[in-house]
Design a protein around this motif. Sequence first.
Motif, PDB file in Angstrom:
ATOM      1  N   ASN A   1       0.825  -1.211   0.000  1.00  0.00           N
ATOM      2  CA  ASN A   1       0.000   0.000   0.000  1.00  0.00           C
ATOM      3  C   ASN A   1       0.855   1.255   0.000  1.00  0.00           C
ATOM      4  O   ASN A   1       0.466   2.282  -0.565  1.00  0.00           O
ATOM      5  N   ILE A   2       2.017   1.187   0.646  1.00  0.00           N
ATOM      6  CA  ILE A   2       2.918   2.350   0.632  1.00  0.00           C
ATOM      7  C   ILE A   2       3.344   2.668  -0.790  1.00  0.00           C
ATOM      8  O   ILE A   2       3.334   3.835  -1.226  1.00  0.00           O
ATOM      9  N   PHE A   3       3.735   1.635  -1.536  1.00  0.00           N
ATOM     10  CA  PHE A   3       4.146   1.857  -2.924  1.00  0.00           C
ATOM     11  C   PHE A   3       2.963   2.238  -3.811  1.00  0.00           C
ATOM     12  O   PHE A   3       3.152   2.898  -4.843  1.00  0.00           O
ATOM     13  N   LEU A   4       1.761   1.827  -3.421  1.00  0.00           N
ATOM     14  CA  LEU A   4       0.586   2.170  -4.222  1.00  0.00           C
ATOM     15  C   LEU A   4       0.216   3.642  -4.093  1.00  0.00           C
ATOM     16  O   LEU A   4      -0.151   4.283  -5.089  1.00  0.00           O
ATOM     17  N   VAL A   5       0.293   4.179  -2.894  1.00  0.00           N
ATOM     18  CA  VAL A   5      -0.135   5.565  -2.684  1.00  0.00           C
ATOM     19  C   VAL A   5       0.913   6.560  -3.154  1.00  0.00           C
ATOM     20  O   VAL A   5       0.594   7.730  -3.391  1.00  0.00           O
ATOM     21  N   LEU A   6       2.172   6.122  -3.288  1.00  0.00           N
ATOM     22  CA  LEU A   6       3.205   7.034  -3.789  1.00  0.00           C
ATOM     23  C   LEU A   6       3.016   7.264  -5.278  1.00  0.00           C
ATOM     24  O   LEU A   6       2.849   6.313  -6.041  1.00  0.00           O
ATOM     25  N   PRO A   7       3.032   8.515  -5.735  1.00  0.00           N
ATOM     26  CA  PRO A   7       2.936   8.760  -7.184  1.00  0.00           C
ATOM     27  C   PRO A   7       4.140   8.166  -7.898  1.00  0.00           C
ATOM     28  O   PRO A   7       5.288   8.468  -7.560  1.00  0.00           O
ATOM     29  N   SER A   8       3.878   7.289  -8.857  1.00  0.00           N
ATOM     30  CA  SER A   8       4.963   6.538  -9.498  1.00  0.00           C
ATOM     31  C   SER A   8       5.935   7.446 -10.228  1.00  0.00           C
ATOM     32  O   SER A   8       7.156   7.303 -10.092  1.00  0.00           O
ATOM     33  N   LEU A   9       5.426   8.384 -11.015  1.00  0.00           N
ATOM     34  CA  LEU A   9       6.315   9.261 -11.776  1.00  0.00           C
ATOM     35  C   LEU A   9       7.138  10.142 -10.847  1.00  0.00           C
ATOM     36  O   LEU A   9       8.351  10.317 -11.052  1.00  0.00           O
ATOM     37  N   ALA A  10       6.488  10.688  -9.807  1.00  0.00           N
ATOM     38  CA  ALA A  10       7.225  11.524  -8.857  1.00  0.00           C
ATOM     39  C   ALA A  10       8.281  10.715  -8.118  1.00  0.00           C
ATOM     40  O   ALA A  10       9.402  11.192  -7.886  1.00  0.00           O
ATOM     41  N   LEU A  11       7.944   9.473  -7.746  1.00  0.00           N
ATOM     42  CA  LEU A  11       8.911   8.612  -7.068  1.00  0.00           C
ATOM     43  C   LEU A  11      10.104   8.324  -7.972  1.00  0.00           C
ATOM     44  O   LEU A  11      11.265   8.382  -7.535  1.00  0.00           O
ATOM     45  N   LEU A  12       9.838   8.040  -9.248  1.00  0.00           N
ATOM     46  CA  LEU A  12      10.930   7.768 -10.187  1.00  0.00           C
ATOM     47  C   LEU A  12      11.803   9.000 -10.392  1.00  0.00           C
ATOM     48  O   LEU A  12      13.031   8.888 -10.473  1.00  0.00           O
ATOM     49  N   ILE A  13      11.178  10.174 -10.465  1.00  0.00           N
ATOM     50  CA  ILE A  13      11.957  11.400 -10.650  1.00  0.00           C
ATOM     51  C   ILE A  13      12.852  11.656  -9.447  1.00  0.00           C
ATOM     52  O   ILE A  13      14.021  12.048  -9.590  1.00  0.00           O
ATOM     53  N   VAL A  14      12.324  11.433  -8.238  1.00  0.00           N
ATOM     54  CA  VAL A  14      13.133  11.631  -7.030  1.00  0.00           C
ATOM     55  C   VAL A  14      14.309  10.662  -6.999  1.00  0.00           C
ATOM     56  O   VAL A  14      15.447  11.045  -6.717  1.00  0.00           O
ATOM     57  N   VAL A  15      14.041   9.387  -7.294  1.00  0.00           N
ATOM     58  CA  VAL A  15      15.111   8.388  -7.284  1.00  0.00           C
ATOM     59  C   VAL A  15      16.137   8.703  -8.368  1.00  0.00           C
ATOM     60  O   VAL A  15      17.363   8.618  -8.139  1.00  0.00           O
ATOM     61  N   GLU A  16      15.665   9.100  -9.542  1.00  0.00           N
ATOM     62  CA  GLU A  16      16.581   9.410 -10.634  1.00  0.00           C
ATOM     63  C   GLU A  16      17.443  10.620 -10.318  1.00  0.00           C
ATOM     64  O   GLU A  16      18.613  10.684 -10.696  1.00  0.00           O
ATOM     65  N   SER A  17      16.865  11.603  -9.633  1.00  0.00           N
ATOM     66  CA  SER A  17      17.636  12.794  -9.281  1.00  0.00           C
ATOM     67  C   SER A  17      18.724  12.494  -8.251  1.00  0.00           C
ATOM     68  O   SER A  17      19.751  13.179  -8.209  1.00  0.00           O
ATOM     69  N   LEU A  18      18.493  11.466  -7.434  1.00  0.00           N
ATOM     70  CA  LEU A  18      19.507  11.080  -6.448  1.00  0.00           C
ATOM     71  C   LEU A  18      20.630  10.263  -7.083  1.00  0.00           C
ATOM     72  O   LEU A  18      21.755  10.280  -6.603  1.00  0.00           O
ATOM     73  N   VAL A  19      20.306   9.535  -8.147  1.00  0.00           N
ATOM     74  CA  VAL A  19      21.301   8.721  -8.841  1.00  0.00           C
ATOM     75  C   VAL A  19      21.756   9.483 -10.071  1.00  0.00           C
ATOM     76  O   VAL A  19      20.995   9.684 -11.005  1.00  0.00           O
ATOM     77  N   LYS A  20      22.978   9.938 -10.073  1.00  0.00           N
ATOM     78  CA  LYS A  20      23.478  10.768 -11.165  1.00  0.00           C
ATOM     79  C   LYS A  20      23.894   9.899 -12.356  1.00  0.00           C
ATOM     80  O   LYS A  20      24.382   8.790 -12.202  1.00  0.00           O
ATOM     81  N   SER A  21      23.697  10.463 -13.565  1.00  0.00           N
ATOM     82  CA  SER A  21      24.140   9.847 -14.818  1.00  0.00           C
ATOM     83  C   SER A  21      23.637   8.409 -14.938  1.00  0.00           C
ATOM     84  O   SER A  21      24.401   7.458 -15.067  1.00  0.00           O
TER      85      SER A  21
END
Length: 316
Positions: A136-156
Amino acid sequence: MMTEPITSPTEPIAEPVAKRRKNANMLRMFFGNWKSLIGVILFLIFVVIAVFAPLIAPYNPLSTNFTQNLAPSAKHLLGTTTTGQDIFSQFIFGTRATLIVGVGAGLISTFIGLIFGVTGGYHGGWIDNILNFISNIFLVLPSLALLIVVESLVKSTTPLLNGLIIGLTGWAWGARVFRAQAMSLRGREFVTAAKLSGASSLRIMVTEIIPNMTSVIASNIIFAILGAILAESGLAFLGLESVNSVSWGTMLYWSQSGGALLNGAWYWFVPPGLGIALVGLSLVLMNFSIDQITNPRLRQEQGGKRRGRKSARIGA
């Protein structure tokens, strides 16, 4: 003295023969449907392109040794970019990267969803509560926003890394479906018989429950692949991928940055967009046939339509 009943030598063979006949009928139905046939052919074309990309592509996709902004010609089938790269070669190698990301992320997300969904649905109780809470935690998190946050933390990031991130964060919807299926199957007679025979919970889940979820698993894999391709392309289009990587998403990013739409360079942005659309179409067409094979009502409707057309032809 009691004697054991003599069994016919054909009895042990009857069940495997019936199973093989059923599988053959399902394959015949799958490939005999025009939707599935078109979907399989389209998908196989892209798979062949991805596998033999080094042989099909005429140039290095990252080479900048050509004249800039060339229109399609015999030497450059899709022209060149503003930096002098061959667009056709980029499309061919982008097919490989995009399919690897889609298939890899789809399999990863389906595998994680199976673990969470089947384990929680079969055991129930506190195990189900904990696994369902995580889902449920992963369901309520916006997928695109979660991916953008993770991608911004991982460079290149690279397409492969993007696929791994998408697979690790996109499994929750599949887990809910698998959980519901496991909850409906855990009370069936064959599961009860397996428990009484002393089979372990892991063995029951692997050999009894999961094989009866084949159609659901196949549909989940198909849509997970499609979702992963769209997610990777969207992330690359937003610039959240290494500029040195070659995928359909990065092609769209550079075409937008290079003003391809304003300059009328359709040959730069249409091929990757069309490739994404055709791969999605092939996956959807294959999923239609999976639904028809696994749903008895759809099979009966399709059979009734075929019989009606045959009767009409005979009458004419």
